[in-house]
Write an enzyme that holds these catalytic residues in place. Structure first.
Site, PDB file in Angstrom:
ATOM      1  N   GLU A 151     -74.222 -44.064 -24.233  1.00  0.00           N
ATOM      2  CA  GLU A 151     -75.270 -43.032 -24.347  1.00  0.00           C
ATOM      3  C   GLU A 151     -75.979 -43.054 -25.708  1.00  0.00           C
ATOM      4  O   GLU A 151     -76.032 -42.047 -26.408  1.00  0.00           O
ATOM      5  CB  GLU A 151     -74.666 -41.653 -24.050  1.00  0.00           C
ATOM      6  CG  GLU A 151     -74.089 -41.613 -22.645  1.00  0.00           C
ATOM      7  CD  GLU A 151     -73.328 -40.329 -22.310  1.00  0.00           C
ATOM      8  OE1 GLU A 151     -73.286 -39.411 -23.138  1.00  0.00           O
ATOM      9  OE2 GLU A 151     -72.755 -40.267 -21.201  1.00  0.00           O
ATOM     10  N   ASN A 178     -73.484 -48.380 -21.607  1.00  0.00           N
ATOM     11  CA  ASN A 178     -73.348 -47.467 -20.483  1.00  0.00           C
ATOM     12  C   ASN A 178     -74.158 -46.207 -20.763  1.00  0.00           C
ATOM     13  O   ASN A 178     -74.155 -45.703 -21.885  1.00  0.00           O
ATOM     14  CB  ASN A 178     -71.848 -47.112 -20.367  1.00  0.00           C
ATOM     15  CG  ASN A 178     -71.492 -46.334 -19.126  1.00  0.00           C
ATOM     16  OD1 ASN A 178     -71.839 -46.737 -18.033  1.00  0.00           O
ATOM     17  ND2 ASN A 178     -70.787 -45.217 -19.290  1.00  0.00           N
ATOM     18  N   HIS A 203     -75.107 -40.143 -12.401  1.00  0.00           N
ATOM     19  CA  HIS A 203     -74.776 -38.742 -12.116  1.00  0.00           C
ATOM     20  C   HIS A 203     -76.015 -38.173 -11.427  1.00  0.00           C
ATOM     21  O   HIS A 203     -77.001 -37.827 -12.083  1.00  0.00           O
ATOM     22  CB  HIS A 203     -74.461 -37.994 -13.413  1.00  0.00           C
ATOM     23  CG  HIS A 203     -73.188 -38.459 -14.048  1.00  0.00           C
ATOM     24  ND1 HIS A 203     -71.969 -38.262 -13.446  1.00  0.00           N
ATOM     25  CD2 HIS A 203     -72.942 -39.118 -15.198  1.00  0.00           C
ATOM     26  CE1 HIS A 203     -71.009 -38.784 -14.215  1.00  0.00           C
ATOM     27  NE2 HIS A 203     -71.586 -39.319 -15.279  1.00  0.00           N
ATOM     28  N   GLU A 252     -70.378 -44.230 -12.932  1.00  0.00           N
ATOM     29  CA  GLU A 252     -69.873 -42.838 -12.939  1.00  0.00           C
ATOM     30  C   GLU A 252     -70.501 -42.052 -11.787  1.00  0.00           C
ATOM     31  O   GLU A 252     -70.916 -40.891 -11.953  1.00  0.00           O
ATOM     32  CB  GLU A 252     -70.191 -42.164 -14.277  1.00  0.00           C
ATOM     33  CG  GLU A 252     -69.666 -42.928 -15.474  1.00  0.00           C
ATOM     34  CD  GLU A 252     -69.798 -42.180 -16.804  1.00  0.00           C
ATOM     35  OE1 GLU A 252     -70.132 -40.982 -16.792  1.00  0.00           O
ATOM     36  OE2 GLU A 252     -69.557 -42.822 -17.847  1.00  0.00           O
ATOM     37  N   ASP A 290     -71.635 -39.723  -9.051  1.00  0.00           N
ATOM     38  CA  ASP A 290     -71.389 -38.482  -8.315  1.00  0.00           C
ATOM     39  C   ASP A 290     -72.747 -37.912  -7.906  1.00  0.00           C
ATOM     40  O   ASP A 290     -73.773 -38.249  -8.489  1.00  0.00           O
ATOM     41  CB  ASP A 290     -70.514 -37.473  -9.068  1.00  0.00           C
ATOM     42  CG  ASP A 290     -70.934 -37.177 -10.497  1.00  0.00           C
ATOM     43  OD1 ASP A 290     -72.120 -37.360 -10.831  1.00  0.00           O
ATOM     44  OD2 ASP A 290     -70.075 -36.746 -11.278  1.00  0.00           O
TER      45      ASP A 290
HETATM   46  O1  G3I Z   1     -57.902 -30.987 -22.393  1.00  0.00           O
HETATM   47  C1  G3I Z   1     -58.517 -29.754 -22.782  1.00  0.00           C
HETATM   48  C2  G3I Z   1     -57.626 -28.600 -22.474  1.00  0.00           C
HETATM   49  O2  G3I Z   1     -56.464 -28.702 -23.247  1.00  0.00           O
HETATM   50  C3  G3I Z   1     -58.392 -27.309 -22.770  1.00  0.00           C
HETATM   51  O3  G3I Z   1     -57.615 -26.223 -22.388  1.00  0.00           O
HETATM   52  C4  G3I Z   1     -59.698 -27.258 -21.999  1.00  0.00           C
HETATM   53  C5  G3I Z   1     -60.533 -26.012 -22.351  1.00  0.00           C
HETATM   54  O4  G3I Z   1     -61.924 -26.269 -22.180  1.00  0.00           O
HETATM   55  O5  G3I Z   1     -60.450 -28.395 -22.355  1.00  0.00           O
HETATM   56  C6  G3I Z   1     -59.816 -29.610 -22.027  1.00  0.00           C
HETATM   57  O6  G3I Z   1     -60.630 -30.635 -22.402  1.00  0.00           O
HETATM   58  C7  G3I Z   1     -61.765 -30.882 -21.573  1.00  0.00           C
HETATM   59  C8  G3I Z   1     -61.703 -32.331 -21.102  1.00  0.00           C
HETATM   60  O7  G3I Z   1     -62.851 -32.634 -20.359  1.00  0.00           O
HETATM   61  C9  G3I Z   1     -60.482 -32.621 -20.237  1.00  0.00           C
HETATM   62  O8  G3I Z   1     -60.559 -31.877 -19.074  1.00  0.00           O
HETATM   63  C10 G3I Z   1     -63.027 -30.646 -22.357  1.00  0.00           C
HETATM   64  O9  G3I Z   1     -63.147 -29.266 -22.650  1.00  0.00           O
HETATM   65  C11 G3I Z   1     -64.219 -31.087 -21.559  1.00  0.00           C
HETATM   66  O10 G3I Z   1     -65.376 -31.022 -22.378  1.00  0.00           O
HETATM   67  C12 G3I Z   1     -64.029 -32.523 -21.119  1.00  0.00           C
HETATM   68  O11 G3I Z   1     -65.121 -32.866 -20.325  1.00  0.00           O
HETATM   69  C13 G3I Z   1     -65.302 -34.241 -20.093  1.00  0.00           C
HETATM   70  C14 G3I Z   1     -66.694 -34.654 -20.565  1.00  0.00           C
HETATM   71  O12 G3I Z   1     -66.906 -36.011 -20.268  1.00  0.00           O
HETATM   72  C15 G3I Z   1     -66.878 -34.454 -22.055  1.00  0.00           C
HETATM   73  O13 G3I Z   1     -68.138 -34.828 -22.455  1.00  0.00           O
HETATM   74  C16 G3I Z   1     -65.164 -34.501 -18.607  1.00  0.00           C
HETATM   75  O14 G3I Z   1     -63.818 -34.259 -18.192  1.00  0.00           O
HETATM   76  C17 G3I Z   1     -65.550 -35.952 -18.286  1.00  0.00           C
HETATM   77  O15 G3I Z   1     -65.633 -36.092 -16.897  1.00  0.00           O
HETATM   78  C18 G3I Z   1     -66.914 -36.237 -18.887  1.00  0.00           C
HETATM   79  O16 G3I Z   1     -67.222 -37.591 -18.642  1.00  0.00           O
HETATM   80  C19 G3I Z   1     -68.497 -38.044 -19.134  1.00  0.00           C
HETATM   81  C20 G3I Z   1     -68.332 -39.524 -19.455  1.00  0.00           C
HETATM   82  O17 G3I Z   1     -67.281 -39.716 -20.355  1.00  0.00           O
HETATM   83  C21 G3I Z   1     -69.630 -40.090 -20.027  1.00  0.00           C
HETATM   84  N1  G3I Z   1     -70.744 -39.847 -19.135  1.00  0.00           N
HETATM   85  C22 G3I Z   1     -70.920 -38.456 -18.699  1.00  0.00           C
HETATM   86  C23 G3I Z   1     -69.628 -37.925 -18.085  1.00  0.00           C
HETATM   87  C24 G3I Z   1     -69.824 -36.510 -17.586  1.00  0.00           C
HETATM   88  O18 G3I Z   1     -70.093 -35.636 -18.638  1.00  0.00           O
END
Ligand code: G3I
Length: 488
Positions: free
Chosen positions: A175, A216, A252, A280, A282
């Site tokens: 990105e 990516n 996405h 990715e 969806d």
């Molecule tokens: O693990 C913590 C947990 O301990 C805490 O209680 C909770 C509270 O918010 O947060 C948890 O972490 C989260 C993490 O996902 C694991 O679930 C983060 O807040 C959350 O921001 C994070 O989101 C991820 C996101 O990237 C971050 O930018 C998504 O799961 C993940 O699917 C998403 O993936 C990205 C790709 O890497 C890049 N392209 C876009 C895609 C979608 O945003």
């Protein structure tokens, strides 16, 4: 100066594949394709997605979260049984692997890698250099150029080095551009300038000579200013001799809004001699989702599968999660959700059936226990060819047409010409996966160099953009090499 690899913070992980061999993307694909294809027995119609994919030397992947792999057996079962490729959803990101400077934590990443290896899944490492999920010690470290470069090099060395030999593709930089094609401001760009990308690619090549090196991004699925920026950057990197093997289109998507030029975009990147994947995927729906939303979603998944499947060099489609219940979408887009192949209760959705069918499997609803090859219906009698024609996208004065031609004759074709008449004055403006010409209302699509050989029973997908002034009525008859085709 280059830092010592593995700097003593963590014991390097033992790798399965030992040889430090760098191969081009195409050679790797040919090698892996052959390795997958040769021993594969024919997949039964209702086999999991991965069996059908493997038969075609194709990868169908999913983003996997280590905590769900450990705590939710239904999730883990489907993750292993349906997918032959996997991407760590969060566990290899910088904030997970190096939360404090020099302190590496590979707990979740190792859980993911162990699962992928036990399930014989190709791994896409995600991601080494990204402005997001970046710990504040990097983002707000006020590093000088040389310090940040060495911070980046050490991180790449440790993470890519640890899994060297076991990662098929690395999303090296993620990105890096904005929607208008300009560079995204990040600590990397702001401190190091655009060269941070070439540096990161070279550093990863050093750390893992076997991995393919990819960029990516999201919203680069169609042809637009942002995907143009990647197109130009990749040519630039190639001209400088910087290793670059592939581009990941995240996809996405919003329900009903697959870019009409997706396949054309995939093709132009493949034409640069690199690989392409949907990394990715969806398709998010305005909630609550009704049946027609789910059917539209299925069609969108099918369109993406077909677009990738139609381009040599598009090697994989990865969905961003297993079940709707854990998707990132509802947390990010208010009122939207249900973007994946399995619902909250792990039931297959129409989108699953669409992907299954696109890979060559049957539609849903069959009980695999009922299958008995002796009971199979005889194949329907057909003419020498079948054509399916659809309008994938439409706008004011134009549309994108998608055509799948199946060789239903008993023998392989070596070269083909498809001919049809537009009934409403439509005019082709450009096309892909065939050489297109039009004379009056008659359109001819002839094979390109790479898709002229069409074995009996196989299909080829081609597409075009066209203008129209009022009518986009569909052609009702087609000929292939002069013989009339059935239309489905
Ligand atoms: O693990 C913590 C947990 O301990 C805490 O209680 C909770 C509270 O918010 O947060 C948890 O972490 C989260 C993490 O996902 C694991 O679930 C983060 O807040 C959350 O921001 C994070 O989101 C991820 C996101 O990237 C971050 O930018 C998504 O799961 C993940 O699917 C998403 O993936 C990205 C790709 O890497 C890049 N392209 C876009 C895609 C979608 O945003």
């Amino acid at each position: 100066m280059r830092l010592d690899r593995h700097g003593g913070h963590e014991t390097p992980r033992r790798t399965r594949a030992g040889s430090a061999r760098r191969v081009t993307g195409a050679a790797l694909a040919a090698f892996l394709g052959a390795a997958v294809l040769a021993p594969a027995a024919p997949a039964a119609a209702d086999s999991p997605l991965r069996d059908h994919a493997a038969q075609q030397g194709f990868e169908i992947g999913a983003a996997l979260a280590s905590d769900h792999l450990q705590n939710d057996s239904q999730y883990a079962d489907l993750a292993g049984s349906e997918f032959n490729a996997a991407t760590p959803e969060n566990s290899m990101k910088w904030e997970s692997t190096e939360p404090s400077r020099g302190q590496f934590d590979f707990g979740n990443a190792d859980t993911f890698m162990d699962f992928a290896q036990q399930n014989d899944q190709k791994v896409r490492g995600h991601t080494l250099v990204w402005h997001s999920q970046l710990p504040s010690w990097v983002e707000n470290g006020n590093f000088s150029q040389s310090e940040l470069r060495s911070v980046m090099e050490n991180h790449i060395d440790e993470v890519a080095g640890r899994y060297a030999g076991d990662i098929a593709y690395w999303d090296v930089a993620n990105e890096i551009f904005m929607g208008d094609g300009s560079w995204r401001n990040s600590v990397f760009y702001d401190t190091l300038g655009p060269d941070f990308v070439a540096d990161a690619l070279r550093m990863t090549a050093e750390a893992d000579p076997n991995a393919e090196l990819w960029l990516n991004d999201y919203s680069i699925d169609g042809i637009n200013a942002k995907s143009d920026a990647y197109y130009n950057l990749i040519q630039d990197l190639q001209s400088q001799g910087v290793p670059i093997d592939g581009i990941g289109l995240q996809a996405h998507l919003i329900n009903g809004q697959v870019p009409g030029d997706l396949q054309q975009n995939i093709q132009r990147f493949a034409d640069l001699g690199i690989e392409v994947a949907i990394t990715e995927l969806d398709v998010r729906i305005d909630m609550p989702a009704d049946q027609s939303d789910l059917e539209q979603q299925a069609q969108d998944y099918r369109t993406v599968m077909d677009a990738c499947g139609a381009v040599d060099g598009c090697v994989a489609v990865t969905v961003w999660g297993v079940s709707d219940q854990y998707s990132w979408v509802p947390d990010t887009f208010d009122g939207q959700g249900a973007p994946l192949l399995f619902d909250d209760n792990y039931q297959r959705k129409p989108a699953y059936d669409a992907v299954h069918e696109a890979l060559g499997g049957s539609t849903g609803g069959e009980d695999p226990g009922d299958e008995d090859p002796g009971d199979e219906d005889p194949p329907p009698s057909s003419g020498p060819c079948d054509v399916s024609y659809s309008v994938a996208n439409e706008w004011g004065s134009g549309f994108t047409g998608q055509i799948t031609v199946t060789n239903d004759g008993g023998s392989a074709l070596n070269g083909w010409d498809l001919e049809f008449d537009f009934p409403g004055g439509q005019q082709i403006t450009n096309g892909w996966s065939a050489d297109w010409s039009q004379s009056g209302s008659t359109v001819t699509a002839s094979n390109t160099d790479w898709n002229g050989s069409l074995p009996a029973g196989e299909s080829v997908s081609i597409g075009f953009n066209a203008d129209h002034s009022g009518s986009s009525a569909e052609p009702d008859s087609f000929t292939l090499n002069g013989e009339s085709c059935s239309v489905s």
